[in-house]
Scaffold this motif. Structure first.
Motif, PDB file in Angstrom:
ATOM      1  N   PHE A  61      16.106  10.821  13.153  1.00 33.81           N
ATOM      2  CA  PHE A  61      15.026   9.876  13.454  1.00 33.81           C
ATOM      3  C   PHE A  61      15.393   8.520  12.864  1.00 33.81           C
ATOM      4  CE2 PHE A  61      12.677  13.958  13.260  1.00 33.81           C
ATOM      5  CZ  PHE A  61      12.059  13.927  14.503  1.00 33.81           C
ATOM      6  N   THR A  62      15.423   7.490  13.710  1.00 34.74           N
ATOM      7  CA  THR A  62      15.707   6.146  13.206  1.00 34.74           C
ATOM      8  C   THR A  62      14.522   5.197  13.389  1.00 34.74           C
ATOM      9  OG1 THR A  62      16.725   5.516  15.310  1.00 34.74           O
ATOM     10  CG2 THR A  62      18.200   6.357  13.596  1.00 34.74           C
ATOM     11  N   SER A  63      13.386   5.716  13.878  1.00 35.42           N
ATOM     12  CA  SER A  63      12.210   4.856  14.034  1.00 35.42           C
ATOM     13  C   SER A  63      10.935   5.680  13.952  1.00 35.42           C
ATOM     14  CB  SER A  63      12.244   4.138  15.390  1.00 35.42           C
ATOM     15  OG  SER A  63      11.934   5.056  16.416  1.00 35.42           O
ATOM     16  N   PRO A  64       9.856   5.059  13.471  1.00 32.95           N
ATOM     17  CA  PRO A  64       8.566   5.760  13.427  1.00 32.95           C
ATOM     18  C   PRO A  64       8.105   6.221  14.811  1.00 32.95           C
ATOM     19  CG  PRO A  64       8.488   3.771  12.083  1.00 32.95           C
ATOM     20  CD  PRO A  64       9.782   3.728  12.840  1.00 32.95           C
ATOM     21  N   LYS A  88       8.388  24.639  12.812  1.00 34.16           N
ATOM     22  CA  LYS A  88       8.640  23.720  11.694  1.00 34.16           C
ATOM     23  C   LYS A  88       9.674  24.315  10.728  1.00 34.16           C
ATOM     24  CE  LYS A  88       5.572  23.601   8.467  1.00 34.16           C
ATOM     25  NZ  LYS A  88       4.298  23.404   7.748  1.00 34.16           N
ATOM     26  N   GLU A  89       9.499  25.593  10.404  1.00 38.07           N
ATOM     27  CA  GLU A  89      10.430  26.231   9.456  1.00 38.07           C
ATOM     28  C   GLU A  89      11.832  26.354  10.045  1.00 38.07           C
ATOM     29  OE1 GLU A  89       9.864  26.467   6.332  1.00 38.07           O
ATOM     30  OE2 GLU A  89       7.894  25.667   6.868  1.00 38.07           O
ATOM     31  N   LYS A  90      11.893  26.594  11.346  1.00 37.53           N
ATOM     32  CA  LYS A  90      13.220  26.710  11.990  1.00 37.53           C
ATOM     33  C   LYS A  90      13.956  25.365  11.949  1.00 37.53           C
ATOM     34  CE  LYS A  90      12.022  30.579  14.971  1.00 37.53           C
ATOM     35  NZ  LYS A  90      11.592  30.996  16.331  1.00 37.53           N
ATOM     36  N   TRP A  91      13.222  24.279  12.161  1.00 40.36           N
ATOM     37  CA  TRP A  91      13.856  22.959  12.063  1.00 40.36           C
ATOM     38  C   TRP A  91      14.194  22.628  10.607  1.00 40.36           C
ATOM     39  CZ3 TRP A  91      16.218  20.645  15.750  1.00 40.36           C
ATOM     40  CH2 TRP A  91      15.792  20.756  17.083  1.00 40.36           C
ATOM     41  N   ASN A  92      13.356  23.081   9.680  1.00 41.47           N
ATOM     42  CA  ASN A  92      13.621  22.806   8.260  1.00 41.47           C
ATOM     43  C   ASN A  92      14.837  23.556   7.729  1.00 41.47           C
ATOM     44  OD1 ASN A  92      11.962  20.792   7.221  1.00 41.47           O
ATOM     45  ND2 ASN A  92      10.198  22.159   7.040  1.00 41.47           N
ATOM     46  N   ALA A  93      15.266  24.577   8.461  1.00 42.20           N
ATOM     47  CA  ALA A  93      16.493  25.280   8.065  1.00 42.20           C
ATOM     48  C   ALA A  93      17.724  24.447   8.433  1.00 42.20           C
ATOM     49  CB  ALA A  93      16.548  26.643   8.751  1.00 42.20           C
ATOM     50  N   LYS A  94      17.487  23.367   9.164  1.00 46.86           N
ATOM     51  CA  LYS A  94      18.576  22.488   9.599  1.00 46.86           C
ATOM     52  C   LYS A  94      18.417  21.125   8.910  1.00 46.86           C
ATOM     53  CE  LYS A  94      18.320  24.954  13.990  1.00 46.86           C
ATOM     54  NZ  LYS A  94      19.669  25.509  14.101  1.00 46.86           N
ATOM     55  N   SER A  95      19.344  20.235   9.175  1.00 41.54           N
ATOM     56  CA  SER A  95      19.267  18.895   8.577  1.00 41.54           C
ATOM     57  C   SER A  95      18.375  17.993   9.428  1.00 41.54           C
ATOM     58  CB  SER A  95      20.666  18.281   8.488  1.00 41.54           C
ATOM     59  OG  SER A  95      21.482  19.047   7.629  1.00 41.54           O
ATOM     60  N   VAL A 107       7.888  11.668   9.003  1.00 47.86           N
ATOM     61  CA  VAL A 107       8.551  12.958   9.246  1.00 47.86           C
ATOM     62  C   VAL A 107       8.014  14.001   8.258  1.00 47.86           C
ATOM     63  CG1 VAL A 107      10.763  14.177   9.266  1.00 47.86           C
ATOM     64  CG2 VAL A 107      10.622  11.869  10.206  1.00 47.86           C
ATOM     65  N   ASN A 108       7.815  13.588   7.001  1.00 48.50           N
ATOM     66  CA  ASN A 108       7.248  14.503   5.999  1.00 48.50           C
ATOM     67  C   ASN A 108       5.850  14.959   6.391  1.00 48.50           C
ATOM     68  OD1 ASN A 108       8.721  12.577   3.274  1.00 48.50           O
ATOM     69  ND2 ASN A 108       9.590  14.258   4.428  1.00 48.50           N
ATOM     70  N   LYS A 109       5.083  14.050   7.022  1.00 51.12           N
ATOM     71  CA  LYS A 109       3.705  14.389   7.407  1.00 51.12           C
ATOM     72  C   LYS A 109       3.656  15.473   8.487  1.00 51.12           C
ATOM     73  CE  LYS A 109       1.223  10.210   6.081  1.00 51.12           C
ATOM     74  NZ  LYS A 109       0.762   8.879   6.476  1.00 51.12           N
ATOM     75  N   ILE A 110       4.707  15.560   9.304  1.00 59.27           N
ATOM     76  CA  ILE A 110       4.714  16.649  10.304  1.00 59.27           C
ATOM     77  C   ILE A 110       5.383  17.905   9.735  1.00 59.27           C
ATOM     78  CG2 ILE A 110       4.566  15.134  12.322  1.00 59.27           C
ATOM     79  CD1 ILE A 110       7.568  15.601  12.777  1.00 59.27           C
ATOM     80  N   GLY A 111       5.648  17.867   8.418  1.00 59.58           N
ATOM     81  CA  GLY A 111       6.094  19.080   7.737  1.00 59.58           C
ATOM     82  C   GLY A 111       7.589  19.268   7.616  1.00 59.58           C
TER      83      GLY A 111
END
Length: 264
Positions: A61-64, A88-95, A107-111
């Protein structure tokens, strides 16, 4: 001293825009005028990709606005629950790589957990990703129609696959001319004007030149980062200062220095 920032006002947890607050600490009276609006594109396609994290090595992500596109996908397809429970957890297992703290906080607000937010621009983020990435799966890069190619090119040159998807485009804010007219008639010529993107410059410069007239030479032009500074220079405008990082504190310090007699 009055300064003009060409951006959307955004309140933080204290109920005030952080740029107005930081500039106020230096005794500068800031006004924010939005010059851009956005419309979202490719929502069904992006939503489908977000549903299949197994196909990707991570997200960039390079922009809001790109983060807002994720929120839109979840709302439109009623995926908020499945996002919360599993995606969310599946994406969090990645960078999940981001540029800048403003984008990181969204990005933090969407978990999602983020990395690279201290990289001030896309080029530095690309270097950071190159130093860390080894996945054979592509990184999903939701971006704007006017993105520069530098990040995907740098990654591809290093053999890191990227899948770019245009999820929003920039359009001029309908109130630019009226808002600038009323600012100039009520406040006069600002001591400095800060531009936050090349497209914001494109859509506002003509109005600023007309309203400023011969007094345009009095104005210190400031850029939020190097890409915007290049766009200002390309228009033949002197760049009095470029913020060291795209943050309220760095910008306020830069404007303060630019407005001192010796400049920055």
């Amino acid at each position: 001293m009055k300064v003009l920032l060409l951006k959307d006002p955004k309140e933080d947890d204290c109920g005030q825009d952080p740029y107005i607050r930081e500039l106020g600490l230096y005794g500068l009276e800031a006004t924010l005028i939005p010059v851009l609006s956005f419309e979202f594109l490719s929502v069904p396609s992006f939503s489908e990709k977000l549903s299949h994290p197994e196909g990707y090595g991570g997200l960039i992500f390079t922009s809001p606005r790109a983060v807002e596109a994720v929120e839109l996908c979840l709302e439109k397809d009623n995926k908020t629950e499945v996002w919360r429970k599993s995606l969310k957890e599946k994406w969090n297992a990645k960078s999940v790589y981001v540029v800048g703290n403003a984008t990181a906080s969204l990005v933090n607000k969407i978990g999602l957990h983020t990395e690279g937010e201290n990289c001030g621009n896309a080029e530095k983020l690309a270097e950071y990703i190159c130093s860390r990435e080894s996945s054979a799966l592509p990184l999903l890069f939701p971006c704007g129609a006017l993105r520069r190619e530098i990040l995907p090119k740098m990654l591809k040159d290093k053999g890191i696959p990227v899948e770019s998807l245009t999820v929003y485009q920039t359009i001029p804010h309908p109130g630019i001319q009226g808002n600038l007219n009323s600012y100039y008639s009520q406040q006069g010529i600002p001591a400095s004007i800060t531009f936050f993107s090349p497209s914001g410059l494109t859509h506002s410069l003509k109005h600023i030149q007309e309203l400023s007239g011969d007094n345009i030479d009095q104005i210190k032009f400031v850029a939020i980062g190097p890409t915007t500074a290049h766009a200002l220079a390309a228009q033949g405008l002197p760049v009095s200062c470029t913020a060291e990082s795209p943050t309220p504190r760095a910008l306020a310090a830069g404007i303060r220095t630019a407005l001192q007699p010796h400049g920055c």
